[in-house]
Motif scaffolding. Structure first.
Motif, PDB file in Angstrom:
ATOM      1  N   MET A 237       1.302  -1.321  -0.438  1.00 11.43           N
ATOM      2  CA  MET A 237      -0.575  -0.377   0.430  1.00 11.43           C
ATOM      3  C   MET A 237       1.122   0.987   0.129  1.00 11.43           C
ATOM      4  SD  MET A 237      -2.902   0.838   2.308  1.00 11.43           S
ATOM      5  CE  MET A 237      -3.432   2.595   2.885  1.00 11.43           C
ATOM      6  N   LEU A 238       2.080   1.528   1.086  1.00 12.52           N
ATOM      7  CA  LEU A 238       3.046   2.675   1.006  1.00 12.52           C
ATOM      8  C   LEU A 238       3.136   2.181  -0.412  1.00 12.52           C
ATOM      9  CD1 LEU A 238       4.355   4.351   3.148  1.00 12.52           C
ATOM     10  CD2 LEU A 238       6.105   2.065   2.504  1.00 12.52           C
ATOM     11  N   LEU A 239       3.670   1.379  -0.907  1.00 11.81           N
ATOM     12  CA  LEU A 239       4.658   1.632  -2.935  1.00 11.81           C
ATOM     13  C   LEU A 239       3.701   1.950  -3.899  1.00 11.81           C
ATOM     14  CD1 LEU A 239       7.588  -0.915  -2.169  1.00 11.81           C
ATOM     15  CD2 LEU A 239       7.401   1.787  -1.735  1.00 11.81           C
ATOM     16  N   THR A 240       2.221   1.600  -3.846  1.00 16.04           N
ATOM     17  CA  THR A 240       1.291   1.735  -4.430  1.00 16.04           C
ATOM     18  C   THR A 240       0.519   3.263  -4.250  1.00 16.04           C
ATOM     19  OG1 THR A 240       0.043   0.162  -4.082  1.00 16.04           O
ATOM     20  CG2 THR A 240       1.741  -0.348  -5.583  1.00 16.04           C
ATOM     21  N   ASP A 241       0.175   3.460  -3.184  1.00 11.65           N
ATOM     22  CA  ASP A 241      -1.351   4.299  -3.195  1.00 11.65           C
ATOM     23  C   ASP A 241      -0.277   5.410  -2.323  1.00 11.65           C
ATOM     24  OD1 ASP A 241      -2.847   2.316  -3.327  1.00 11.65           O
ATOM     25  OD2 ASP A 241      -3.944   2.704  -2.189  1.00 11.65           O
ATOM     26  N   MET A 242       0.648   5.807  -2.202  1.00  8.62           N
ATOM     27  CA  MET A 242       1.483   7.005  -1.695  1.00  8.62           C
ATOM     28  C   MET A 242       2.331   7.452  -2.284  1.00  8.62           C
ATOM     29  SD  MET A 242       1.280   5.848   2.807  1.00  8.62           S
ATOM     30  CE  MET A 242       1.052   8.404   2.641  1.00  8.62           C
ATOM     31  N   SER A 243       2.029   8.883  -2.862  1.00  7.85           N
ATOM     32  CA  SER A 243       3.014   9.154  -3.674  1.00  7.85           C
ATOM     33  C   SER A 243       4.284   9.759  -3.262  1.00  7.85           C
ATOM     34  CB  SER A 243       2.423  10.713  -4.423  1.00  7.85           C
ATOM     35  OG  SER A 243       1.278  11.902  -3.403  1.00  7.85           O
ATOM     36  N   GLU A 244       3.904  10.556  -1.688  1.00  5.34           N
ATOM     37  CA  GLU A 244       5.296  10.725  -0.918  1.00  5.34           C
ATOM     38  C   GLU A 244       4.917   9.660   0.458  1.00  5.34           C
ATOM     39  OE1 GLU A 244       3.593  14.879   1.032  1.00  5.34           O
ATOM     40  OE2 GLU A 244       4.006  14.797  -1.081  1.00  5.34           O
ATOM     41  N   ARG A 245       6.451   9.740   1.150  1.00  9.65           N
ATOM     42  CA  ARG A 245       6.760   9.231   2.295  1.00  9.65           C
ATOM     43  C   ARG A 245       5.250   9.583   3.496  1.00  9.65           C
ATOM     44  NH1 ARG A 245       7.646   5.756  -1.125  1.00  9.65           N
ATOM     45  NH2 ARG A 245       9.903   5.019  -1.251  1.00  9.65           N
ATOM     46  N   PRO A 246       4.370   9.319   4.521  1.00  6.26           N
ATOM     47  CA  PRO A 246       3.819   9.253   5.694  1.00  6.26           C
ATOM     48  C   PRO A 246       4.483  10.306   6.573  1.00  6.26           C
ATOM     49  CG  PRO A 246       3.967   7.027   5.715  1.00  6.26           C
ATOM     50  CD  PRO A 246       4.981   7.170   4.115  1.00  6.26           C
ATOM     51  N   ASP A 247       4.190  11.181   6.858  1.00  7.89           N
ATOM     52  CA  ASP A 247       4.484  12.236   7.662  1.00  7.89           C
ATOM     53  C   ASP A 247       4.578  11.146   9.344  1.00  7.89           C
ATOM     54  OD1 ASP A 247       4.602  14.290   5.976  1.00  7.89           O
ATOM     55  OD2 ASP A 247       2.440  15.255   6.943  1.00  7.89           O
ATOM     56  N   SER A 248       3.692  10.247   9.464  1.00 10.33           N
ATOM     57  CA  SER A 248       3.740   8.996  10.412  1.00 10.33           C
ATOM     58  C   SER A 248       3.508   7.985  10.433  1.00 10.33           C
ATOM     59  CB  SER A 248       2.228   9.752  10.921  1.00 10.33           C
ATOM     60  OG  SER A 248       2.469   9.117  12.076  1.00 10.33           O
ATOM     61  N   VAL A 249       4.345   7.053  10.503  1.00 11.69           N
ATOM     62  CA  VAL A 249       4.116   5.665  10.249  1.00 11.69           C
ATOM     63  C   VAL A 249       3.514   4.845  10.825  1.00 11.69           C
ATOM     64  CG1 VAL A 249       5.335   3.858  10.019  1.00 11.69           C
ATOM     65  CG2 VAL A 249       6.601   5.367   8.946  1.00 11.69           C
ATOM     66  N   THR A 250       2.916   5.659  12.137  1.00  8.83           N
ATOM     67  CA  THR A 250       2.175   5.128  13.147  1.00  8.83           C
ATOM     68  C   THR A 250       0.879   5.192  12.440  1.00  8.83           C
ATOM     69  OG1 THR A 250       2.885   5.830  15.253  1.00  8.83           O
ATOM     70  CG2 THR A 250       1.491   4.926  15.425  1.00  8.83           C
ATOM     71  N   ALA A 251       0.599   6.973  11.997  1.00  6.97           N
ATOM     72  CA  ALA A 251      -0.402   6.441  11.740  1.00  6.97           C
ATOM     73  C   ALA A 251      -1.220   5.626  10.106  1.00  6.97           C
ATOM     74  CB  ALA A 251      -0.764   8.273  11.317  1.00  6.97           C
ATOM     75  N   PHE A 252       0.144   5.678   8.758  1.00  4.65           N
ATOM     76  CA  PHE A 252      -0.042   4.704   8.422  1.00  4.65           C
ATOM     77  C   PHE A 252      -0.609   4.160   8.479  1.00  4.65           C
ATOM     78  CE2 PHE A 252       2.548   1.910   5.233  1.00  4.65           C
ATOM     79  CZ  PHE A 252       1.737   2.123   4.245  1.00  4.65           C
ATOM     80  N   VAL A 253      -0.123   2.776   9.345  1.00  3.60           N
ATOM     81  CA  VAL A 253       0.336   1.601   9.329  1.00  3.60           C
ATOM     82  C   VAL A 253      -1.415   1.237  10.097  1.00  3.60           C
ATOM     83  CG1 VAL A 253       1.269  -0.128  11.059  1.00  3.60           C
ATOM     84  CG2 VAL A 253       2.796   1.035  10.378  1.00  3.60           C
ATOM     85  N   GLU A 254      -1.794   2.509  10.945  1.00  2.22           N
ATOM     86  CA  GLU A 254      -3.300   2.523  11.475  1.00  2.22           C
ATOM     87  C   GLU A 254      -4.187   1.992  10.374  1.00  2.22           C
ATOM     88  OE1 GLU A 254      -4.958   0.544  14.415  1.00  2.22           O
ATOM     89  OE2 GLU A 254      -3.039   1.759  14.260  1.00  2.22           O
ATOM     90  N   GLU A 255      -4.176   2.901   9.065  1.00  3.99           N
ATOM     91  CA  GLU A 255      -4.859   3.476   8.451  1.00  3.99           C
ATOM     92  C   GLU A 255      -4.787   2.152   7.244  1.00  3.99           C
ATOM     93  OE1 GLU A 255      -7.661   5.621   5.756  1.00  3.99           O
ATOM     94  OE2 GLU A 255      -7.157   4.791   7.722  1.00  3.99           O
ATOM     95  N   SER A 256      -3.465   1.476   6.491  1.00  5.06           N
ATOM     96  CA  SER A 256      -3.339   0.121   6.210  1.00  5.06           C
ATOM     97  C   SER A 256      -3.832  -1.472   6.398  1.00  5.06           C
ATOM     98  CB  SER A 256      -1.700   0.432   6.292  1.00  5.06           C
ATOM     99  OG  SER A 256      -0.795  -0.784   7.171  1.00  5.06           O
ATOM    100  N   LEU A 257      -3.604  -1.208   7.996  1.00  2.01           N
ATOM    101  CA  LEU A 257      -4.876  -1.591   9.228  1.00  2.01           C
ATOM    102  C   LEU A 257      -6.344  -1.787   8.751  1.00  2.01           C
ATOM    103  CD1 LEU A 257      -3.000  -1.869  12.182  1.00  2.01           C
ATOM    104  CD2 LEU A 257      -3.051  -3.610  10.772  1.00  2.01           C
ATOM    105  N   ARG A 258      -6.918  -0.734   8.295  1.00  6.86           N
ATOM    106  CA  ARG A 258      -7.798  -0.633   7.988  1.00  6.86           C
ATOM    107  C   ARG A 258      -8.095  -0.673   6.389  1.00  6.86           C
ATOM    108  NH1 ARG A 258     -11.387   3.128   5.826  1.00  6.86           N
ATOM    109  NH2 ARG A 258     -10.417   4.661   5.964  1.00  6.86           N
ATOM    110  N   LEU A 259      -8.044  -0.236   5.744  1.00 11.57           N
ATOM    111  CA  LEU A 259      -8.108  -0.547   3.940  1.00 11.57           C
ATOM    112  C   LEU A 259      -7.825  -2.312   3.820  1.00 11.57           C
ATOM    113  CD1 LEU A 259      -6.665   3.420   2.628  1.00 11.57           C
ATOM    114  CD2 LEU A 259      -9.447   2.495   3.648  1.00 11.57           C
ATOM    115  N   SER A 260      -7.071  -2.275   4.518  1.00  9.76           N
ATOM    116  CA  SER A 260      -6.348  -3.757   3.410  1.00  9.76           C
ATOM    117  C   SER A 260      -5.588  -4.576   4.352  1.00  9.76           C
ATOM    118  CB  SER A 260      -4.392  -3.533   2.413  1.00  9.76           C
ATOM    119  OG  SER A 260      -4.498  -4.189   1.924  1.00  9.76           O
TER     120      SER A 260
END
Length: 374
Positions: A237-260
Motif C-alpha cells: 500500500m505504501l509503494l502503490t498508493d502514496m506519492s510521498e512518504r507518510p509524515d507519521s508511520v504510526t498513522a499510516f500503519v493504522e490506515e493500512s490495517l483498516r484499508l488492507s
C-alpha cells in the motif's frame, strides 16, 4: 486502494452491496455476511451470537480451516474469559513495548541481508515472513532451530484450497505432538517465555492439559500468517498508493490495517435466538460472519480521512478482540519505519518477473512475493 488492488478475495467478499447479505460459503453452507460497521460491532460483541456453537460438527462453516473446540478462539463466556486472563499480561501495551528493541534488532538483521543482496529483493522472503516467526518463537520459547518446522506445518493449516483435509489433519497432529514435547521440556526447565507461563497456570489448575497444548498452538498460528500478510500488505500500500512518504508511520500503519487487513473475515458465529440485523431477521441456528474488510470501509462511518477515525475492526471487537494486536501492530510499524529509513528510494521493482504475487486459497490475505528496488 481500490478493490482491484486488493488481490484475490474469499468468494464471500465478491458482494458489493447490502448491509447484511445471504451467501453460500465455499463448503456449500448458507450464512449471513455482515458488511455494515455498526452491525458488525454488534455481532462481534452480542452474546446472542456464539463462537462455541460455530465449531460444533454440523454448524455452517466458512471454510475448512477452523480452530478446534477447546481453542480460546472457539469459546464463549466464562471459559473464554478464564483462558484470556492467563495470557493477558503477556500482551499489554507496556509489556509489548519492552520487546521493541529485540524486534528492531531482528528487522535490522534482515535488512542487512537484503542490502547485501541488493539493490533488489523480495520483501516477503527477506523480511515479512521470517520476522513474525522469530518474534513468536522468542515469545513462546520455541528453540530457533525448530522454527522452520513450525512454519511449514502452520502454512498447511492456513491453506484452505491447496492442502487436503488429510494433509491438514497430519500437520495438526505433528504440531500437537511437537507442542506436547516442548511443554514437557519447559516443565523441566521453565523460562521467562509464554509457554512457561501457561505451564504454571496449568499447575494452578487454571487450564487443562489439552487446553495448555491448544493455547500454545493457537498463539503461534494466530500470530504468524496474519502478521506476515499485514507487513507485506502495508508495504504494498505504501509503494502503490502514496506519492510521498507518510509524515507519521504510526498513522499510516493504522490506515493500512483498516484499508488492507490481512484478516478480511471474522470467525463465524451462530445465532442462539432470533435476532434482527438491520433489515434482516437471523433465525436461531443460522450462521453469521463479519466482513472486516467491508466494515472497515463503511462510507457511513469513515467519511472524512482528515478527521479522527473510529476504531477499525481488523483485530476484531469485543471479548474476542485479538489479544496479540499490540504485538502485531508493533511489528508492522517497526518493519515499515526501518525499511523507509534504510532504503529511502524504495520502490516496486520493474522487469519481466512478477513484482507482486498474491497468495491464493488462504483464510487470510497476503503476498508470496513483493519485489522491490532502491
Amino acid at each position: 486502494m481500490s478493490h482491484d488492488q486488493l488481490g484475490p478475495l474469499p468468494a464471500l467478499l465478491h458482494h458489493r452491496s447490502g448491509d447484511v447479505v445471504a451467501v453460500v460459503t465455499p463448503v456449500g453452507d448458507k450464512m449471513w455476511l455482515v458488511r455494515d460497521y455498526a452491525l458488525a460491532r454488534l455481532v462481534l460483541t452480542d452474546k446472542r451470537f456464539s463462537r462455541a456453537e460455530a465449531v460444533k460438527p454440523h454448524a455452517p462453516q466458512t471454510n475448512d480451516a477452523q480452530p478446534v473446540a477447546d481453542s480460546i478462539m472457539s469459546m464463549d463466556g466464562a471459559d473464554h474469559a478464564r483462558l484470556r486472563r492467563i495470557i493477558a499480561g503477556s500482551f499489554t501495551t507496556g509489556k509489548v513495548a519492552t520487546m521493541a528493541p529485540k524486534i528492531e534488532q531482528s528487522v535490522d538483521r534482515h535488512l542487512d541481508a537484503i542490502a547485501a543482496y541488493g539493490p533488489g529483493a523480495d520483501l516477503i522472503g527477506g523480511l515479512a515472513a521470517p520476522l513474525p516467526l522469530s518474534v513468536l518463537c522468542s515469545l513462546l520459547g520455541v528453540p530457533t532451530g525448530d522454527s522452520g518446522r513450525f512454519r511449514d506445518w502452520v502454512e498447511v493449516l492456513f491453506d484452505i484450497s491447496a492442502s487436503s483435509p488429510r494433509e491438514k489433519a497430519r500437520n495438526r497432529l505433528e504440531l500437537t505432538r511437537y507442542m506436547a514435547q516442548l511443554i514437557e521440556r519447559k516443565r523441566q526447565e521453565p523460562g521467562e517465555d509464554l509457554i512457561s507461563t501457561l505451564i504454571a497456570a496449568h499447575g494452578r489448575g487454571e487450564l487443562s492439559a489439552a487446553e495448555l497444548i491448544t493455547m500454545g498452538l493457537a498463539l503461534l498460528m494466530a500470530g504468524y500468517e496474519t502478521t506476515v500478510g499485514q507487513i507485506g500488505l502495508s508495504v504494498l500500500m505504501l509503494l502503490t498508493d502514496m506519492s510521498e512518504r507518510p509524515d507519521s508511520v504510526t498513522a499510516f500503519v493504522e490506515e493500512s490495517l483498516r484499508l488492507s487487513p490481512s484478516t478480511p473475515l471474522s470467525f463465524s458465529r451462530i445465532a442462539l435466538e432470533t435476532v434482527t440485523l438491520g433489515e434482516v431477521t437471523v433465525q436461531a441456528g443460522e450462521g453469521v460472519v463479519v466482513s472486516l474488510l467491508d466494515a472497515n470501509r463503511d462510507s457511513k462511518v469513515f467519511i472524512d480521512p482528515t478527521a479522527p477515525q473510529p476504531g477499525h475492526l481488523t483485530f476484531g471487537h469485543g471479548p474476542h478482540r485479538c489479544p496479540g494486536a499490540p504485538l502485531a501492530r508493533l511489528q508492522v510499524q517497526i518493519a515499515v519505519e526501518r525499511l523507509l529509513h534504510r532504503f529511502p528510494t524504495l520502490r516496486l521493482a520493474a522487469g519481466p518477473d512478477p513484482v507482486v504475487v498474491w497468495k491464493e486459497g488462504l483464510a487470510t490475505r497476503g503476498l508470496s512475493r513483493l519485489a522491490v528496488r532502491w
